[in-house]
Write a protein that holds these residues in place. Sequence first.
Motif, PDB file in Angstrom:
ATOM      1  N   MET A 146       0.825  -1.213   0.000  1.00 13.00           N
ATOM      2  CA  MET A 146       0.000   0.000   0.000  1.00 13.00           C
ATOM      3  C   MET A 146       0.862   1.267   0.000  1.00 13.00           C
ATOM      4  O   MET A 146       0.496   2.274  -0.605  1.00 13.00           O
ATOM      5  N   ALA A 147       2.016   1.219   0.642  1.00 17.38           N
ATOM      6  CA  ALA A 147       2.907   2.389   0.687  1.00 17.38           C
ATOM      7  C   ALA A 147       3.512   2.688  -0.685  1.00 17.38           C
ATOM      8  O   ALA A 147       3.790   3.849  -0.995  1.00 17.38           O
ATOM      9  N   TRP A 148       3.700   1.664  -1.497  1.00 15.96           N
ATOM     10  CA  TRP A 148       4.272   1.876  -2.827  1.00 15.96           C
ATOM     11  C   TRP A 148       3.288   2.550  -3.773  1.00 15.96           C
ATOM     12  O   TRP A 148       3.698   3.268  -4.693  1.00 15.96           O
ATOM     13  N   LEU A 149       1.998   2.336  -3.588  1.00 14.96           N
ATOM     14  CA  LEU A 149       1.012   2.801  -4.561  1.00 14.96           C
ATOM     15  C   LEU A 149       0.992   4.313  -4.791  1.00 14.96           C
ATOM     16  O   LEU A 149       0.889   4.748  -5.945  1.00 14.96           O
ATOM     17  N   PRO A 150       1.098   5.173  -3.765  1.00 17.70           N
ATOM     18  CA  PRO A 150       1.136   6.618  -4.054  1.00 17.70           C
ATOM     19  C   PRO A 150       2.322   7.020  -4.930  1.00 17.70           C
ATOM     20  O   PRO A 150       2.202   7.914  -5.768  1.00 17.70           O
TER      21      PRO A 150
END
Length: 176
Positions: A146-150
Motif C-alpha cells: 500500500m505504501a508503494w502505490l502513491p
Amino acid sequence: MAHGMRMDTHSGYMDDGGGDWRDTATRYALLPLRVFLGVTFIYAGIDKLTDSAFMNDAGAGSVGDLMRTVRDSSAIPALVDLALKNPVGFGYAIAFGELAVGIGTLIGLLARLAAFGGALISLSLWLTVSWASDPYYYGNDLPYLMAWLPIVLAGASVFSVDAMLRSRRRRRSSAY
C-alpha cells in the motif's frame, strides 16, 4: 458551484517552487515515504546479499528453508514451487530487485517504475511469505504494498533525477 473549488492552474507537482504553502506541501508530501522505502529496500537487499546463511538451498535462515516453510500456507503455492526450483537464484533475484527498487526510489530515477517493482515484490511476498499472518495486519508486506502505490501514481516530484530531467526538458522546450 465553483465557490468550493480551487481554480488556480498550478499543479503542485511542478518543480518551479511557486505557489502557496499547500502547493509546497503537496510537492514534498511523498518525499518522506520515498526516503523510507528507498532506504528500507536498499538495506533489505544488502542484508540478503551479505547474509551467508540466507543464500543457501537449505539450513537455518536460508531462503530455501523459508520457501519450504511457507509453501503450504501461501496463497499461491505454485509461486513458491517456482522459487524452490532454484532457491539461491530466487534469493539473488529478490536481493538485486530490492536494491534496484531502493536506489531508483531514493534518487528518484524512473521512480514510478521503481515503485511498481517495489509493489510487485511486496505483493509477491504478501501472497507467499506473510499470507498466513493472522490477523492479516500482522504481516508487514501488505502495508509495504500500500505504501508503494502513491509513488506508483505520483512519481517523484522533488529531489529526484526524474524532476531534474523534467525541468531540463521544460527549459529546452520553452527556449524554442
